[in-house]
Write an enzyme that holds these catalytic residues in place. Structure first.
Site, PDB file in Angstrom:
ATOM      1  N   GLY A  28      74.786   5.241  36.426  1.00 32.48           N
ATOM      2  CA  GLY A  28      73.632   4.760  35.673  1.00 32.48           C
ATOM      3  C   GLY A  28      74.034   3.737  34.634  1.00 32.48           C
ATOM      4  O   GLY A  28      75.222   3.490  34.396  1.00 32.48           O
ATOM      5  N   ALA A  84      71.542  10.882  31.499  1.00 35.29           N
ATOM      6  CA  ALA A  84      70.480  11.832  31.820  1.00 35.29           C
ATOM      7  C   ALA A  84      69.148  11.109  31.720  1.00 35.29           C
ATOM      8  O   ALA A  84      68.989  10.169  30.929  1.00 35.29           O
ATOM      9  CB  ALA A  84      70.497  13.031  30.882  1.00 35.29           C
ATOM     10  N   GLU A 104      76.602  13.991  41.326  1.00 36.38           N
ATOM     11  CA  GLU A 104      76.703  14.222  39.885  1.00 36.38           C
ATOM     12  C   GLU A 104      76.808  15.710  39.579  1.00 36.38           C
ATOM     13  O   GLU A 104      77.596  16.123  38.723  1.00 36.38           O
ATOM     14  CB  GLU A 104      75.492  13.615  39.174  1.00 36.38           C
ATOM     15  CG  GLU A 104      75.507  12.094  39.120  1.00 36.38           C
ATOM     16  CD  GLU A 104      74.228  11.504  38.578  1.00 36.38           C
ATOM     17  OE1 GLU A 104      74.277  10.368  38.071  1.00 36.38           O
ATOM     18  OE2 GLU A 104      73.165  12.165  38.657  1.00 36.38           O
TER      19      GLU A 104
END
Length: 231
Positions: A28, A84, A104
């Site tokens: 991410g 997150a 993950e």
């Protein structure tokens, strides 16, 4: 949230890394800053090995010169740093917006510690505003989707299940070759119950509720960094 603040959270997490560590490398935009920070330290002499949680992270880590391993070669990791999509004050998470939730979760579960880095807007009082990703087998998709819908109904949870699609309109395919159903629930009152019951549905590979995995969090806010839990 600006990249500058995300980078600050990532660099704070990078300070937790010491020589010889076995690292889980998250996926991410915020985690990418962590990988970049570790790459800079590796080029400065830091000795670590990393397990990437996605092919995108693998590519970045290789470009950064970070030595990589696998969980088969290195099944016990010291630290995973990952982003997150949502987290509450009990460090319960929703992850999977980037599609890497299965790897993950496997990597986080193999780690002694998991530190979340995210911008402050991801902190919520109750999970569920962000759609919950559920990774499913392509085979029997409709049957699996109906079973999930029945489960949600039995838990008095209302919300649309949507098959995630790629930019070209085709179903989004994860690194593991699976599809993702995003559950738009609004709020999740009993995440532990939902997590355990979703796992009982044949065809469900994994879901984005990460419970009992994160040990600490570093949140980037306009007023500076906020640390939760134990780093």
């Amino acid at each position: 949230m600006s990249d500058t603040l995300k980078r600050a959270a990532a660099e704070r997490a990078a300070q937790l890394v010491t020589d010889g560590m076995r690292l889980g490398l998250g996926t991410g935009s915020t985690a990418a800053h962590f990988v970049a920070a570790i790459g800079e330290r590796v080029r400065g002499g830091l000795k670590v090995v990393g397990v990437p949680t996605s092919e995108a992270t693998r590519d970045q880590a290789q470009r950064e010169g970070i030595p990589l391993t696998t969980l088969d070669e290195t099944p016990d990791l010291d630290l995973t740093v990952d982003g997150a999509d949502e987290l509450d004050d009990d460090l319960r998470l929703i992850k999977g917006g980037g599609g890497a939730l299965l790897r993950e979760k496997i990597v986080a579960s193999a780690s002694q510690r998991m530190i979340v880095i995210a911008d402050g807007s991801k902190r919520v009082q109750k999970l569920g505003r962000f759609p919950l990703p559920v990774e499913v087998m392509p085979f029997g998709l409709t049957a699996t989707e109906r079973a999930i819908a029945r489960l949600l109904d039995s838990l008095s949870m209302t919300g649309e299940l949507r098959l995630r699609r790629a930019a070209d309109g085709a179903p989004y395919v994860t690194d593991g070759g699976h599809f993702i159903l995003d559950a738009h629930l609004g709020r999740i009152d009993k995440p532990n119950v939902l997590a355990s019951t979703l796992n009982n549905i044949p065809g469900v590979v994994e879901h984005g509720l990460f419970l009992g995995l994160a040990t600490g969090a570093i949140l980037a806010t306009a007023d500076g960094l906020v640390e939760l839990g134990q780093l």
